[in-house]
Scaffold this active site. Structure first.
Site, PDB file in Angstrom:
ATOM      1  NE  ARG A  59      -3.704  -2.173   2.563  1.00 29.69           N
ATOM      2  CZ  ARG A  59      -4.946  -2.257   2.087  1.00 29.69           C
ATOM      3  NH1 ARG A  59      -5.462  -1.254   1.416  1.00 29.69           N
ATOM      4  NH2 ARG A  59      -5.660  -3.343   2.276  1.00 29.69           N
ATOM      5  CE  LYS A  72      -0.642   9.303   6.218  1.00 25.44           C
ATOM      6  NZ  LYS A  72      -0.407   8.404   5.092  1.00 25.44           N
ATOM      7  CE1 TYR A 132      -1.331   4.448   7.401  1.00 29.32           C
ATOM      8  CE2 TYR A 132      -2.886   2.690   7.826  1.00 29.32           C
ATOM      9  CZ  TYR A 132      -1.861   3.221   7.087  1.00 29.32           C
ATOM     10  OH  TYR A 132      -1.367   2.523   6.031  1.00 29.32           O
TER      11      TYR A 132
END
Length: 182
Positions: A59, A72, A132
């Site tokens: 990803r 993040k 996340y």
């Protein structure tokens, strides 16, 4: 928590201080006071989980463009990932460089990713879940990315023949990334 600077300015590897006994352990994985004390953003407006069924899923490399760039905090809840950060800030001394970390449910490690730094990962185990924590809301029209296989970056992904979405296959190279996007 122990914050270790990375070769990408503003990014940190975070190791937890486990308080263990016969039952298991307890650890803080986020603390506004500790993050703020070293100058990191303490804003958290969204938390998301990515579930990945099989080993080799890739990803990324994702980021959110201005004016809603996001910081993040990434941690693995179950399984393991090869986590990659790419500095996309043209003014940064590490622009165009990448760094990788192995994040697992067993090492309890996290990575803080500052705005302007792209993020991607590849799963190292089946049934991997990634958590996340983001400083900004998601804006679909500002979602951006850089090709995972950009020859200029030369990222050494651990699993050959990854499973990757058509969207992630279509991101531009770093050289083709527009100035307004970075």
């Amino acid at each position: 928590m122990r914050f270790s600077p990375t070769k990408i300015p503003g990014a940190f590897q975070i190791d937890l201080d486990l308080i263990e006994d016969e039952r298991g352990f307890f650890a803080r994985s986020w603390c506004a006071r500790e993050f703020g004390a070293i100058g990191l953003s303490t804003a958290c407006v969204q938390r998301s989980i990515s579930y990945n069924r099989v080993r080799g899923i890739l990803r990324g490399i994702h980021f959110q463009a201005k004016p809603h760039e996001e910081n993040k905090l990434v941690q693995v809840i179950r399984g393991a990932i090869f986590d990659v950060l790419v500095d996309l800030r043209p003014e940064s001394p590490s622009f165009g460089t990448w760094e990788a970390f192995e994040l697992t449910a067993h090492n309890h490690r996290g990575v803080y990713i500052p705005s302007g730094v792209g993020h991607g990962f590849q799963t190292l185990e089946n049934d991997t879940e990634v958590s996340y924590q983001m400083s900004e809301y998601y804006f679909a029209d500002l979602a951006r990315g850089v090709r995972w296989d950009d020859m200029a970056l030369a990222i050494t992904w651990p699993v050959s023949c990854p499973t990757i979405s058509a969207r992630d296959q279509a991101w531009p190279t770093l050289a083709a990334l527009g100035k307004d996007d970075a």
